[in-house]
Design an enzyme around this catalytic site. Structure first.
Site, short mmCIF file in Angstrom:
data_model
loop_
_atom_site.label_atom_id
_atom_site.label_comp_id
_atom_site.label_asym_id
_atom_site.label_seq_id
_atom_site.Cartn_x
_atom_site.Cartn_y
_atom_site.Cartn_z
N TYR A 136 0.81 -1.22 0.00
CA TYR A 136 0.00 0.00 0.00
C TYR A 136 0.85 1.27 0.00
CZ TYR A 136 -4.68 -1.96 0.92
OH TYR A 136 -5.88 -2.59 0.82
N LYS A 186 2.85 -15.22 2.83
CA LYS A 186 3.14 -15.91 1.57
C LYS A 186 4.66 -16.13 1.51
CE LYS A 186 1.83 -17.56 -2.49
NZ LYS A 186 0.98 -18.78 -2.62
N ASP A 218 -3.11 -18.27 0.56
CA ASP A 218 -4.05 -18.99 -0.31
C ASP A 218 -4.78 -20.06 0.49
OD1 ASP A 218 -1.56 -20.24 -0.12
OD2 ASP A 218 -1.51 -20.89 -2.22
N ASP A 242 -6.87 -6.94 4.08
CA ASP A 242 -7.97 -6.28 3.37
C ASP A 242 -8.86 -7.32 2.72
OD1 ASP A 242 -9.45 -4.16 2.13
OD2 ASP A 242 -8.32 -4.51 0.28
N ASP A 246 -12.92 -8.92 3.99
CA ASP A 246 -14.15 -8.91 3.18
C ASP A 246 -14.70 -10.33 3.06
OD1 ASP A 246 -13.84 -6.14 2.66
OD2 ASP A 246 -14.52 -6.37 0.59
C1 IPM Z 1 -10.67 -0.96 3.65
C2 IPM Z 1 -10.67 -0.37 2.26
C3 IPM Z 1 -9.44 0.49 2.05
C4 IPM Z 1 -8.22 -0.42 2.14
C5 IPM Z 1 -9.39 1.29 0.73
C6 IPM Z 1 -10.62 2.14 0.54
C7 IPM Z 1 -8.19 2.16 0.65
O1 IPM Z 1 -10.80 -1.36 1.28
O2 IPM Z 1 -10.60 -0.23 4.63
O3 IPM Z 1 -10.78 -2.20 3.76
O4 IPM Z 1 -7.82 -1.05 1.14
O5 IPM Z 1 -7.64 -0.48 3.23
MN MN Z 2 -11.28 -3.31 2.09
#
Ligand code: IPM
Ligand code: MN
Ligand code: NAD
Length: 353
Positions: A136, A186, A218, A242, A246
């Protein structure tokens, strides 16, 4: 208790309104909310997603409630002006390097998971995601190769002190839970991960009561849907964290359910200064329709009370009210129900009593 309220873009404003109603209902002495602009909303007014006045507000306050940033209209802007830079800039400027993303199934919602109910029912995990380093924040850019092709690049790196400080947060977090820490990397391919793994092992010596194991990312993605109940605390880098968070959200049932705390080393009068935000984004596809699930935002406010203000009782009150409201059927479209943002907020307020 000075709190910056930064709704941001898209559904950010809609879900923030519900979190603020919940906070105000608690009637906490000394609580002072101060509004600010971030993301596309700030860019439209000030020409920058993280303008100096918002940054100053972030520095002044004890905690930040952050909605979401992102707007398709801004996707063609130069990168430094895109809304997402607000959240990245906040994390970096304030040194918020430790991102806690809890994922736990809610009683009565086991059948809303993308997984089978008996698999989902066992989920109670915490992802500790490093937030100030990795690919990042490395050198990045576009260049032209020797044969005239365009080439994009992003450098991935972690220094040992960066890994060590998140390792300590993760081991302490695991110690406060079931004592099992899984470090996800990884290391079979990446030198960054090789160092990550070595430092995790070094730090483990300070925490003999915590069991440390390692998993390639993975495999971790696979195990997270195969048997998520096996995980207690996961520690991983910025990019892997990240993605896995999700994924964990759909194991629980919806991305609209998962909250997060981003913490650094700065202290408040009674806790740690932090930013609190849902793990999801501005959801342009449903923005402005009153359809967003406000639960992740409301639970982020609960995390704020716990970590920045040592108000554990009040944090638990919010969490219990949310669980009760969900169990009683306060579900939006993301969970197969038909309630809107305001109605879900009302249900949480009613459960608060
Ligand atoms: C999160 C988001 C952010 C990240 C983006 C919007 C920069 O996806 O907070 O999970 O990748 O950290
Ligand atoms: Mn995110
Ligand atoms: P997203 O998380 O915004 O949305 C993904 C999907 O989940 C969409 O279908 C959306 O409708 C749904 N969703 C998300 N939150 C929901 C909620 N509370 N209730 C019901 N449904 C919900 O991810 P995206 O579409 O990839 O990104 C949209 C924008 O948000 C982009 O600009 C992205 O960069 C940004 N983003 C910001 C943050 C942040 O501010 N922390 C986090 C992630 C993405």
């Amino acid at each position: 208790m000075k709190i910056a309220i930064l709704p941001g873009d898209g559904i950010g404003t809609e879900i923030m309104a519900e979190a603020v109603r919940v906070l105000e209902a608690l009637d906490l002495p000394g609580m002072e909310l101060q509004d600010g602009l971030v993301g596309a909303a700030a860019w439209r007014v000030h020409g920058h997603p993280l303008p100096p006045e918002t940054l100053a507000l972030m520095h002044e306050c004890d905690a930040i409630l952050f909605g979401a940033v992102g707007d398709p209209e801004c996707d063609a802007l130069p990168r430094h002006l895109r809304p997402e830079q607000a959240v990245l800039g906040m994390r970096k400027e304030l040194g918020l390097f430790a991102n806690l993303r809890p994922a736990k199934v809610f009683p009565g919602l086991e059948d809303r998971s993308s997984l089978r109910a008996e698999v989902a029912g066992a989920i109670d995990l915490m992802i500790v995601r490093e937030l100030n380093g990795d690919v990042y924040f490395g050198d990045k850019g576009m260049r032209t190769t020797a044969i005239g092709e365009r080439e994009g690049y992003d450098i991935m790196s972690y220094s040992e002190s960066e890994v060590r400080r998140i390792a300590h947060v993760a081991f302490r977090t695991a110690r406060g839970r079931r004592g099992q820490l899984c470090s996800v990397d990884k290391a079979n391919v990446l030198e960054t991960s090789q160092l990550w793994r070595e430092v995790m092992i070094e730090v483990a010596a300070d925490y003999p009561d915590v069991t440390l194991d390692h998993m390639y990312v993975d495999n971790a993605a696979m195990q997270l849907v195969r048997e998520p109940g096996r995980f207690d605390t996961i520690v991983t880098g910025n990019l892997f964290g990240d993605i896995l968070s999700d994924q964990a959200s759909m194991c629980v049932g919806s991305i609209g359910l998962l909250a997060s705390a981003s913490l650094g080393t700065q202290q408040t009068a009674s806790g740690t200064k932090g930013a609190y935000e849902p793990i999801h984004g501005s959801a342009p596809d449903i923005a402005g329709k009153g359809l967003a699930n406000p639960v992740a935002m409301i639970l982020s406010a609960a995390m704020m009370l716990r970590h920045s203000f040592a108000l554990e009782t009040e944090a638990l009150r919010i969490e219990t009210a949310v669980a009760d409201a969900l169990n009683a059927g306060a579900l939006g479209g993301d969970l197969g129900g038909n309630m809107g943002t305001r109605a879900i907020g009302d249900a949480v307020l009613a459960a608060l009593g």
